[in-house]
Design a protein around this motif. Structure first.
Motif, PDB file in Angstrom:
ATOM      1  N   GLY A 306       0.817  -1.213   0.000  1.00  7.09           N
ATOM      2  CA  GLY A 306       0.000   0.000   0.000  1.00  7.09           C
ATOM      3  C   GLY A 306       0.848   1.259   0.000  1.00  7.09           C
ATOM      4  O   GLY A 306       2.072   1.232  -0.144  1.00  7.09           O
ATOM      5  N   ILE A 351      -7.560   4.300   4.979  1.00  8.40           N
ATOM      6  CA  ILE A 351      -8.411   3.262   4.409  1.00  8.40           C
ATOM      7  C   ILE A 351      -9.193   2.645   5.548  1.00  8.40           C
ATOM      8  O   ILE A 351      -8.626   2.226   6.547  1.00  8.40           O
ATOM      9  CB  ILE A 351      -7.564   2.186   3.704  1.00  8.40           C
ATOM     10  N   ASN A 401      -5.226   5.900  -0.403  1.00  7.42           N
ATOM     11  CA  ASN A 401      -5.536   5.207  -1.655  1.00  7.42           C
ATOM     12  C   ASN A 401      -4.714   5.749  -2.815  1.00  7.42           C
ATOM     13  O   ASN A 401      -4.283   5.012  -3.695  1.00  7.42           O
ATOM     14  CB  ASN A 401      -7.026   5.366  -1.977  1.00  7.42           C
ATOM     15  N   GLN A 402      -4.502   7.075  -2.800  1.00 10.30           N
ATOM     16  CA  GLN A 402      -3.803   7.723  -3.900  1.00 10.30           C
ATOM     17  C   GLN A 402      -3.151   9.001  -3.377  1.00 10.30           C
ATOM     18  O   GLN A 402      -3.493   9.497  -2.291  1.00 10.30           O
ATOM     19  CB  GLN A 402      -4.775   8.044  -5.037  1.00 10.30           C
ATOM     20  N   ASP A 405      -5.076  11.986  -1.950  1.00  3.58           N
ATOM     21  CA  ASP A 405      -5.586  11.994  -0.570  1.00  3.58           C
ATOM     22  C   ASP A 405      -4.686  12.842   0.334  1.00  3.58           C
ATOM     23  O   ASP A 405      -5.169  13.601   1.178  1.00  3.58           O
ATOM     24  CB  ASP A 405      -5.662  10.564  -0.027  1.00  3.58           C
TER      25      ASP A 405
END
Length: 749
Positions: A306, A351, A401-402, A405
């Protein structure tokens, strides 16, 4: 009593006090037969002396004696430290009841009537001595028990014994008190004890007792820490120790233990832990904890494939707040920023899954304490805000997530912190510069990641501040350049690398050069020429601007005075004050000293202060400006129009001149807005009795516009670029101090 040589009992000593020789002879003969060592005294004075020297075990004393009678001697014996507990037997007449009363009143232990039965008397003396010794032993035992009880009470230590065969359990008074009970009112037993222990800790405690019961040898010792929870009272933390005693067959017969209240120690340990892990001013996690958590988050991201992010914030111009308002206001600002930052970074910035649904409902303290379980297998899911040091803050987003964020969080932080803050009546606006680094892309360990996010933050600092940037590799070049500049700048004065250039300021009506602005230049021996745009911000941030600023003022005044001594036209020299210089309490003393040392007339020095510097602390600025004005120097507001001064404030400042910023002059003939602002500034200045200097004049059309609205002075490349001291002297000589306004020219590059 025992003789140390032959281990035979040492005889008791009896002091016989009687003025009758016959009585003394009989006493010696009879009592020695009964095993006593007899000491004799025929009067009270000798009795007192013999008692002090021989320390007898008992005294047999007649009442009637010449000089000191038996009552007087008894009273004096009792007043001696060694005579308070020794039995004293008074001999009285058989029917002398009054003497008996006096004997007791004087301190006698007992009385005996004459004539004596010497054999019986010997047994009586033995009994009295043993009874006295037993009483003293009991008294000492009672004192010892009292001292032990007091010691246990002070130490908050209770003890207990469990006799396994009979089932009898003994609790000390302090053990009762630790459990919130009292002897005789609280039932002694294991159930009573366990009811005082929180339910979640009872299984562990039962297992501990089971280990003690199953022990097979004497002397086995074990300990356990647990809590005591009593209704209506704070939870106590206790430390339990126990020892097992077994019989010859290895069966446990007695378990003895102590229970110590360590609540205060636990609170002290918690406070030490808090000081070690949290910032005392803001309550945020500190640098050490943050780095630990970042490394755990990096390891977790690598295992799971992640992304995570770190934000590094530095408050823009925070040193100016400290210098202007003091460290007390600076601390309040840091606390407010910490609160706004925490509110901006929500638990939802991660998350989420069902297992984490309750994380946001943890109390802040529980959450933060939970973070410091240094278990390498533990998942890091919740964002962490920390004070990294000084005016630097950091944010850990362990799961994103990306990249967007992290940028969203940075935007929220900018919006929240950038709002005005009221601090003890002072309205302050502070902005942050934010660097962002993504892991594991921008660092596979905490050191490399923090180095890169620091570089991203400094990139923002040097490209305008009040923003955020994502790290790219080229930023390391910028960071390296900054460190290099800072290192060499620290030695620039002593290595004579600094110099001043001077740009003429021309009177619009006469064309005469009326002043110059001193502009700092740095030509490094190692780095070559360094632009002021590069090194001035570094000097401000590091505090080097203070010694550099003093050097600039002193050199500018010295050079201007030298021009005067060389017979050149008298002109004023304008020196820019830094934020740190303006905030110093003794600024006027420095200015006065420089003028005195250089010999420059006070009216030939002009100090330039930026608009924003004045507005940071209006009241303090007014006081400082008045003190400077009292010296006789001229005062100007530089870059006017770029800040947020209001007319009401401007009226309070004892200034002589406004300088219109070059950003307005550049487009004054093409942009109606800039033209209107410039026209308004000139009009406001004239209404307040101030003159105006326009900076950055490079075109004839700009000059014509300024002449139309009666601007007093101009400065710019249309007349001259900044010149070295010798070149300016040449210009003053060749022009006699006048510039042609019709054929304004640029000097040679």
């Amino acid at each position: 009593m025992t003789d140390v040589n032959d281990n035979r009992p040492t005889p008791f000593r009896v002091l016989v006090v009687d003025d009758d020789l016959t009585a003394r002879i009989l006493a010696t003969h009879s009592l020695e037969q009964e095993g006593f060592e007899v000491l004799l005294a025929d009067n009270g004075v000798i009795a007192l002396q013999t008692f002090q020297e021989a320390q007898p075990d008992i005294v047999l004393m007649d009442v009637e004696m010449p000089g000191l009678n038996g009552f007087d001697v008894c009273r004096q014996l009792r007043s001696m430290p060694c005579g308070k507990l020794v039995p004293i037997l008074m001999a009285t007449g058989q029917d002398d009841i009054d003497s008996v009363r006096q004997a007791y009143a004087a301190g006698a232990t007992d009385f005996v009537s004459k004539p004596f039965n010497w054999k019986v008397l010997g047994h009586r003396l033995n009994y009295m001595i043993r009874a006295s010794n037993t009483t003293e032993q009991l008294r000492q035992l009672q004192k010892s028990e009292t001292r032990l009880g007091n010691a246990q009470r002070i130490a908050r230590l209770g003890n207990w014994e469990w006799h396994l065969k009979s089932g009898e359990i003994y609790w000390s008074d302090q053990f009762y008190q630790l459990l919130g009970g009292k002897r005789g009112r609280t039932q002694t037993g294991m159930r009573t004890f366990l009811r005082c222990v929180p339910a979640n800790e009872r299984p562990q405690l039962r297992h501990w007792f089971k280990q003690l019961l199953n022990c097979r040898y004497s002397g086995f010792m074990s300990g356990i820490n647990h809590s005591i929870s009593l209704a209506g009272q704070d939870v106590k933390n206790v430390q339990h120790q126990a020892e097992v005693f077994c019989d010859d067959q290895g069966n446990a017969t007695i378990i003895a233990g102590t229970m110590l209240d360590v609540s205060e120690l636990k609170r002290a340990q918690d406070q030490v832990l808090k000081l070690a892990r949290f910032d005392s001013l803001t309550g945020l996690s500190n640098r050490s904890v943050f780095c630990d958590r970042v490394q755990l988050a990096i390891d977790q991201a690598e295992r799971r494939g992640g992304l995570g992010a770190v934000l590094f914030l530095d408050l823009d111009n925070f040193k100016r707040i400290n210098d202007t308002f003091g460290h007390g206001i600076g601390d309040l600002l840091l606390q407010e920023v910490a609160q706004r930052l925490t509110q901006s970074v929500r638990y939802t910035d991660r998350i989420s899954d069902d297992s984490d649904a309750g994380a946001a409902e943890q109390t802040d303290l529980d959450h933060r304490v939970d973070l410091y379980t240094h278990n390498k297998d533990r998942q890091v899911r919740v964002p962490l805000v920390a004070r990294f040091g000084g005016d630097e803050f950091t944010v850990l987003l362990p799961e994103i997530n990306q990249i967007r964020d992290a940028e969203n969080v940075a935007r929220r932080v900018l919006e929240s912190i950038g709002l005005s803050i009221d601090l003890a009546g002072h309205e302050v606006v502070i902005t942050p510069s934010i660097g962002i680094a993504i892991f594991p892309h921008h660092g596979e360990n905490v050191d490399s990641l923090m180095k890169n996010v620091d570089a991203a933050m400094y990139y923002v600092k040097h490209t305008g501040k009040n923003g955020y940037e994502l790290f790219v590799k080229s930023m390391n070049v910028v960071a390296k350049r900054r460190l290099e500049l800072e290192s060499h700048l620290r030695h620039a004065i002593e290595t004579n690398e600094l110099s001043l250039n001077y740009q003429p300021q021309v009177d619009m009506r006469s064309g005469r050069i009326v002043g110059v602005e001193a502009l700092l230049r740095w030509n490094s021996l190692q780095l070559g020429f360094v632009s002021p745009v590069e090194f001035i911000p570094i000097a401000e941030e590091t505090g080097l601007i203070t010694p550099i600023g003093e050097w600039v003022m002193r050199e500018a005044c010295r050079q201007t005075r030298q021009w005067q001594l060389d017979g050149l036209p008298h002109i004023r020299v304008a020196v820019n004050l830094s934020v740190r210089q303006f905030a110093k309490q003794n600024l006027e003393k420095l200015v006065s000293q420089v003028l005195q040392d250089t010999g420059l007339p006070v009216n030939c020095l002009e100090l330039e202060i930026t608009e924003n510097m004045l507005m940071d602390d209006v009241e303090g600025s007014v006081e400082t400006l008045h003190r400077l004005k009292a010296l006789g120097v001229q005062l100007a507001i530089d870059d006017f129009g770029t800040g947020y001064s209001s007319l009401s404030y401007l009226k309070r400042f004892p200034i002589d001149r406004l300088k219109v910023d070059r950003s307005f002059i550049t487009h004054v003939t093409t942009d109606p807005g800039d033209a209107s602002v410039t026209q308004a500034i000139i009009a406001v200045a004239h209404n307040l009795g101030l003159s105006v200097t326009a900076e950055g004049v490079e075109e004839e059309a700009q000059l014509a516009f300024l002449q139309q609205y009666a601007c007093e002075e101009v400065q710019g490349f249309l007349f001259s670029k900044p010149l070295k001291a010798d070149d300016l002297a040449t210009l003053l000589r060749t022009t006699n101090g006048y510039m042609s306004l019709k054929t304004a020219r640029t000097t040679e590059d």
